[in-house]
Design a protein around this motif. Structure first.
Motif, PDB file in Angstrom:
ATOM      1  N   LEU A 150      50.862 -43.600  35.623  1.00  0.00           N
ATOM      2  CA  LEU A 150      50.236 -41.961  36.383  1.00  0.00           C
ATOM      3  C   LEU A 150      51.087 -41.222  37.146  1.00  0.00           C
ATOM      4  CD1 LEU A 150      48.565 -39.861  34.536  1.00  0.00           C
ATOM      5  CD2 LEU A 150      46.555 -41.091  35.842  1.00  0.00           C
ATOM      6  N   LEU A 151      51.311 -39.925  36.759  1.00  0.00           N
ATOM      7  CA  LEU A 151      52.112 -39.291  37.830  1.00  0.00           C
ATOM      8  C   LEU A 151      51.044 -38.106  36.954  1.00  0.00           C
ATOM      9  CD1 LEU A 151      55.702 -40.428  37.312  1.00  0.00           C
ATOM     10  CD2 LEU A 151      54.322 -40.786  39.230  1.00  0.00           C
ATOM     11  N   VAL A 152      51.296 -36.815  38.545  1.00  0.00           N
ATOM     12  CA  VAL A 152      50.697 -35.723  37.964  1.00  0.00           C
ATOM     13  C   VAL A 152      51.224 -34.467  38.784  1.00  0.00           C
ATOM     14  CG1 VAL A 152      48.957 -34.448  38.772  1.00  0.00           C
ATOM     15  CG2 VAL A 152      47.847 -36.171  38.235  1.00  0.00           C
ATOM     16  N   ALA A 153      52.430 -33.718  37.632  1.00  0.00           N
ATOM     17  CA  ALA A 153      52.984 -32.759  38.048  1.00  0.00           C
ATOM     18  C   ALA A 153      51.870 -31.201  38.365  1.00  0.00           C
ATOM     19  CB  ALA A 153      54.201 -31.986  37.480  1.00  0.00           C
ATOM     20  N   GLU A 154      52.593 -30.160  39.357  1.00  0.00           N
ATOM     21  CA  GLU A 154      51.893 -28.973  39.003  1.00  0.00           C
ATOM     22  C   GLU A 154      52.197 -27.904  37.884  1.00  0.00           C
ATOM     23  OE1 GLU A 154      49.264 -26.621  42.433  1.00  0.00           O
ATOM     24  OE2 GLU A 154      51.795 -27.657  43.529  1.00  0.00           O
ATOM     25  N   SER A 155      53.225 -28.447  37.628  1.00  0.00           N
ATOM     26  CA  SER A 155      53.867 -27.263  36.128  1.00  0.00           C
ATOM     27  C   SER A 155      55.346 -28.275  35.744  1.00  0.00           C
ATOM     28  CB  SER A 155      53.861 -26.592  37.084  1.00  0.00           C
ATOM     29  OG  SER A 155      55.073 -25.712  37.800  1.00  0.00           O
ATOM     30  N   TYR A 156      55.747 -28.442  34.312  1.00  0.00           N
ATOM     31  CA  TYR A 156      56.160 -28.225  34.032  1.00  0.00           C
ATOM     32  C   TYR A 156      56.543 -27.510  32.940  1.00  0.00           C
ATOM     33  CZ  TYR A 156      59.651 -31.469  31.191  1.00  0.00           C
ATOM     34  OH  TYR A 156      60.326 -32.215  30.626  1.00  0.00           O
ATOM     35  N   PRO A 157      58.422 -26.868  32.963  1.00  0.00           N
ATOM     36  CA  PRO A 157      59.127 -26.128  31.802  1.00  0.00           C
ATOM     37  C   PRO A 157      58.199 -25.709  30.475  1.00  0.00           C
ATOM     38  CG  PRO A 157      60.874 -26.942  33.375  1.00  0.00           C
ATOM     39  CD  PRO A 157      59.223 -27.708  33.224  1.00  0.00           C
ATOM     40  N   GLY A 158      57.437 -25.119  30.748  1.00  0.00           N
ATOM     41  CA  GLY A 158      57.222 -24.071  28.630  1.00  0.00           C
ATOM     42  C   GLY A 158      55.607 -24.902  28.495  1.00  0.00           C
ATOM     43  N   ALA A 159      55.430 -26.413  29.768  1.00  0.00           N
ATOM     44  CA  ALA A 159      54.218 -27.145  28.979  1.00  0.00           C
ATOM     45  C   ALA A 159      52.657 -25.638  29.992  1.00  0.00           C
ATOM     46  CB  ALA A 159      53.902 -28.032  30.038  1.00  0.00           C
ATOM     47  N   ALA A 160      51.239 -26.224  29.055  1.00  0.00           N
ATOM     48  CA  ALA A 160      50.234 -25.527  29.560  1.00  0.00           C
ATOM     49  C   ALA A 160      49.217 -26.510  30.183  1.00  0.00           C
ATOM     50  CB  ALA A 160      49.404 -25.687  28.769  1.00  0.00           C
ATOM     51  N   ALA A 161      48.528 -25.935  31.048  1.00  0.00           N
ATOM     52  CA  ALA A 161      48.019 -26.478  31.846  1.00  0.00           C
ATOM     53  C   ALA A 161      47.017 -27.664  30.739  1.00  0.00           C
ATOM     54  CB  ALA A 161      47.031 -26.001  32.708  1.00  0.00           C
ATOM     55  N   HIS A 162      46.815 -28.809  31.502  1.00  0.00           N
ATOM     56  CA  HIS A 162      46.177 -30.503  31.111  1.00  0.00           C
ATOM     57  C   HIS A 162      47.169 -30.918  29.700  1.00  0.00           C
ATOM     58  CE1 HIS A 162      42.456 -28.431  32.693  1.00  0.00           C
ATOM     59  NE2 HIS A 162      42.783 -29.287  33.146  1.00  0.00           N
ATOM     60  N   SER A 163      48.543 -30.730  29.670  1.00  0.00           N
ATOM     61  CA  SER A 163      49.525 -31.094  28.389  1.00  0.00           C
ATOM     62  C   SER A 163      49.785 -32.749  29.245  1.00  0.00           C
ATOM     63  CB  SER A 163      50.671 -30.569  28.322  1.00  0.00           C
ATOM     64  OG  SER A 163      50.759 -29.114  27.705  1.00  0.00           O
ATOM     65  N   VAL A 164      49.872 -33.584  28.525  1.00  0.00           N
ATOM     66  CA  VAL A 164      49.963 -34.695  28.600  1.00  0.00           C
ATOM     67  C   VAL A 164      51.600 -35.481  28.666  1.00  0.00           C
ATOM     68  CG1 VAL A 164      49.587 -37.066  28.435  1.00  0.00           C
ATOM     69  CG2 VAL A 164      47.893 -35.237  28.768  1.00  0.00           C
ATOM     70  N   LEU A 165      52.176 -35.794  29.061  1.00  0.00           N
ATOM     71  CA  LEU A 165      53.563 -35.900  28.986  1.00  0.00           C
ATOM     72  C   LEU A 165      53.849 -37.600  28.711  1.00  0.00           C
ATOM     73  CD1 LEU A 165      54.047 -33.045  29.365  1.00  0.00           C
ATOM     74  CD2 LEU A 165      56.245 -33.760  30.119  1.00  0.00           C
ATOM     75  N   LEU A 166      54.365 -38.708  27.401  1.00  0.00           N
ATOM     76  CA  LEU A 166      55.046 -39.286  27.382  1.00  0.00           C
ATOM     77  C   LEU A 166      56.183 -39.336  27.833  1.00  0.00           C
ATOM     78  CD1 LEU A 166      54.078 -42.846  27.519  1.00  0.00           C
ATOM     79  CD2 LEU A 166      54.498 -42.543  25.059  1.00  0.00           C
ATOM     80  N   VAL A 167      57.035 -40.062  28.452  1.00  0.00           N
ATOM     81  CA  VAL A 167      58.200 -40.343  29.156  1.00  0.00           C
ATOM     82  C   VAL A 167      58.523 -42.048  29.459  1.00  0.00           C
ATOM     83  CG1 VAL A 167      60.139 -39.388  30.612  1.00  0.00           C
ATOM     84  CG2 VAL A 167      57.658 -38.302  30.465  1.00  0.00           C
ATOM     85  N   ARG A 168      59.910 -42.234  28.575  1.00  0.00           N
ATOM     86  CA  ARG A 168      60.828 -43.398  28.684  1.00  0.00           C
ATOM     87  C   ARG A 168      61.066 -44.207  29.741  1.00  0.00           C
ATOM     88  NH1 ARG A 168      64.165 -43.862  23.441  1.00  0.00           N
ATOM     89  NH2 ARG A 168      65.953 -43.635  24.979  1.00  0.00           N
ATOM     90  N   PRO A 169      61.360 -44.941  30.047  1.00  0.00           N
ATOM     91  CA  PRO A 169      61.997 -45.331  31.551  1.00  0.00           C
ATOM     92  C   PRO A 169      63.453 -44.823  31.290  1.00  0.00           C
ATOM     93  CG  PRO A 169      60.883 -47.375  29.859  1.00  0.00           C
ATOM     94  CD  PRO A 169      60.620 -46.232  29.375  1.00  0.00           C
ATOM     95  N   ASP A 170      64.283 -44.763  30.468  1.00  0.00           N
ATOM     96  CA  ASP A 170      65.490 -44.293  30.641  1.00  0.00           C
ATOM     97  C   ASP A 170      64.998 -42.069  31.325  1.00  0.00           C
ATOM     98  OD1 ASP A 170      64.927 -43.673  28.641  1.00  0.00           O
ATOM     99  OD2 ASP A 170      66.744 -44.504  27.544  1.00  0.00           O
ATOM    100  N   GLY A 171      64.407 -41.799  31.104  1.00  0.00           N
ATOM    101  CA  GLY A 171      63.587 -40.372  31.551  1.00  0.00           C
ATOM    102  C   GLY A 171      64.049 -39.299  30.153  1.00  0.00           C
TER     103      GLY A 171
END
Length: 600
Positions: A534-555
């Motif tokens: 579990l990681l936390v980012a202040e922002s991500y391009p195009g993402a609203a607050a409290h969005s949750v991104l699931l990322v594969r091991p290869d990015g």
């Protein structure tokens, strides 16, 4: 369980072994040679941002010191600079100048000197006007996303790259490098593979899987009777590595139709790419055919080119290495045969129009490593292993199709196309795409039609990264409270769950880790069918607050969800692993899904 056998000790095979080791999977690398690589300055590789970051993660070494990041890119046609792209000291995009699109600036790039034309930088006034607001694009004020996302390619000799990989392997307990071991046969059973080798260290090896990274003439591919159709000698280049000073220090150049007379066969295109220590690699495109490139002819070509660029006599230079580089386009029919896989040049050949085959080979290794690691640790999952061929072959096939469609336009000998308004600029854009790693010719592939994609869900939310595309390297807060680039957490065999939470960067982790939605999300992550961080980012391009991104091991992005949705997060993670592992695990899956839902 037996190690993974890797046939071939080139950059792809060595990178794959290190990628497996990071995920606690042992491997044996079969090296036909003595374990040393020939030092050839005319054999170089250009790594894009994602593949350079991958190699740095695997070796633990900053490659910038071993190679050279271009300070800029410029393309010329005859005496005119068509386009310039500049990078800052960190290698990020700093501005673009499209002189062909601005008649007030066009033509100011060639300044007349006493005995000829020196092709140096444009005037300071024109530069400032054109580069101002360059992130908005070069024409019409429309945003130029491809320019703004560019980063400086890293150029280094191939033996420097393989040496860095070999040094990392020397300190890795899970990798055995078997030198002087030439593969001669492979036997497959339901439980594993057996590889027989010849040479001074000839013997047999038992493995769980075998990956052929043994180049264009792959023994593994031939033993598996896999066809390798394609086109031979798509392009030929005369190559020279030399030490000299050029009018544009640190900038790569593509010069089409240079105005000076050229001795011997020529197709009217030369590329100059800087290396470390004032060394340059020069490539002259040769016309179709089998014309011999003699040493005397190559020296003459060097002198003519350097004199043409300097606008006077040939400047001092030291010729270090020469060669002829022939580009083939081929694609293996199958990349998997049971427990045997193909990767790198054994699976595909490309490289025309400035594209880099090694980039795709390293992406093969990154894609395959985490899937083999899941199978090695948790048992084979056929859908997950099959997805390697589906994803990677589709991306490379698209790259080859784009090159094959562009080649007749760019290498067709002119004709009526040469007189179509804007055709020269369009050709320049295509070639720039190939050399800088953007557009259909060069952009990292997106697994849009991946069999690992989850089913559509009402909780999905749009972000600027499409599902299946590589994620943006934003700063994240790790579980121990440290701030790290997102890419630093890739390649360790775990899924990444990234919560977008504005304001968390200004507070210590202890103040928000137990607040708001964090406990619910942490419980949902714990309940996933595969280890996740579990990681936390202040922002991500195009993402609203409290969005949750699931990322594969290869990015690559699996999905983006609006808020904490434990059941949907679980379903997406399960899909990313190839779906449920089988009926025997259905009861366990049901219990874990119930736990995930209760966590919500």
């Amino acid at each position: 369980m037996d190690p993974v056998i890797i046939a071939g000790a080139g950059p792809v095979g060595l990178a794959l072994s290190l990628a497996l080791a990071r995920q606690e999977v042992p491997s044996v690398v079969l090296d036909e040679g003595p374990g040393k690589d020939e030092q050839r300055l005319a054999r170089t590789v250009v790594l894009r941002e994602d593949t350079a970051a991958l190699v740095e993660r695997l070796t633990g070494l900053p490659l910038a010191g071993a190679g050279f990041r271009w300070a800029g890119w410029r393309s010329m046609r005859r005496k005119q600079v068509m386009r310039e792209i500049r990078f800052d000291a960190a290698g990020s995009f700093a501005g673009a100048l499209d002189l062909d699109a601005d008649p007030e600036v066009s033509g100011s790039t060639a300044r007349e000197t006493g005995s000829g034309t020196a092709y140096g930088a444009h005037g300071a006034k024109g530069s400032a006007r054109a580069l101002k607001g360059s992130a908005q694009g070069s024409k019409g004020g429309a945003p130029d996303f491809t320019d703004a996302e560019l980063s400086a390619p890293l150029h280094l000799t191939q033996h420097t790259l393989t040496t860095a990989l070999r040094e990392a392997i020397a300190h890795e307990r899970l990798i055995k490098l078997a030198v002087n071991s030439r593969l001669v046969s492979v036997e497959q059973e339901t439980s594993g593979v057996t590889a027989h080798t010849r040479g001074s260290n000839g013997t047999w090896w038992r493995g769980s899987y075998l990956v052929g990274c043994d180049g264009p003439r792959s023994t593994v591919r031939k033993l598996q009777d896999i066809r390798f159709p394609g086109r031979t000698a798509v392009e030929r280049h005369a190559v020279a590595a030399l030490r000299t000073e050029l009018p544009w220090p640190g900038e790569a150049l593509l010069h089409r139709m240079p105005p000076w007379r050229t001795s011997g066969p020529s197709a009217g295109e030369v590329t100059a790419r800087p290396l470390a220590d004032d060394v340059w690699r020069l490539d002259w495109l040769l016309p179709p055919g089998k014309d011999l490139v003699t040493p005397d002819l190559l020296v003459t070509r060097v002198r003519e080119t350097l004199a043409g660029w300097s606008g006077g006599p040939t400047p001092p230079y030291e010729l270090l290495d020469t060669g002829v580089h022939t580009v083939h386009h081929r694609l293996a029919r199958r990349w998997r045969s049971g427990r045997v896989f193909l990767a790198g040049d054994a699976a595909h050949l490309l490289g025309a129009l400035g594209t880099q085959g090694l980039d795709e080979g390293l992406r093969d290794a990154d894609n395959l490593a985490w899937k083999l690691a899941v199978a090695w640790h948790h048992g084979p999952h056929e859908a997950l292993l099959d997805s390697y061929q589906v994803e990677r072959r589709a991306v490379v096939a698209a790259r080859l199709r784009a090159a094959d469609q562009a080649l007749p336009l760019l290498r067709g000998g002119g004709g009526l196309r040469a007189y179509v308004p804007g055709s020269a600029r369009g050709h320049d854009v295509m070639l720039t795409d190939g050399h800088l790693g953007r557009g259909p010719l060069g952009r990292p592939g997106t697994y849009a039609d991946s069999p690992l994609a989850p089913r559509p869900s009402e909780s999905e939310t749009p972000v600027d990264t499409a599902p299946g595309a590589p994620v943006v390297d934003v700063r994240v807060t790790a579980e121990d409270g440290t701030f790290v680039p997102l890419r630093d957490r890739l390649g360790r065999g775990v899924l990444l769950v990234v919560l977008i939470a504005p304001g968390t960067g200004v507070w210590e982790r202890k103040h928000w880790v137990t607040a708001g939605i964090m406990p619910r999300l942490a419980a949902a992550v714990t309940a996933l069918p595969h280890p996740a961080e579990l990681l936390v980012a202040e922002s991500y391009p195009g993402a609203a607050a409290h969005s949750v991104l699931l990322v594969r091991p290869d990015g690559h992005l699996v999905t983006a969800l609006s808020g904490v949705r434990p059941a949907d997060l679980y379903a997406a993670a399960e899909a990313a692993l190839g779906g449920p592992p089988g009926a025997a695990a259905e009861s366990e899956r049901g219990a874990r899904v119930d736990n995930a839902v209760r966590a919500g």
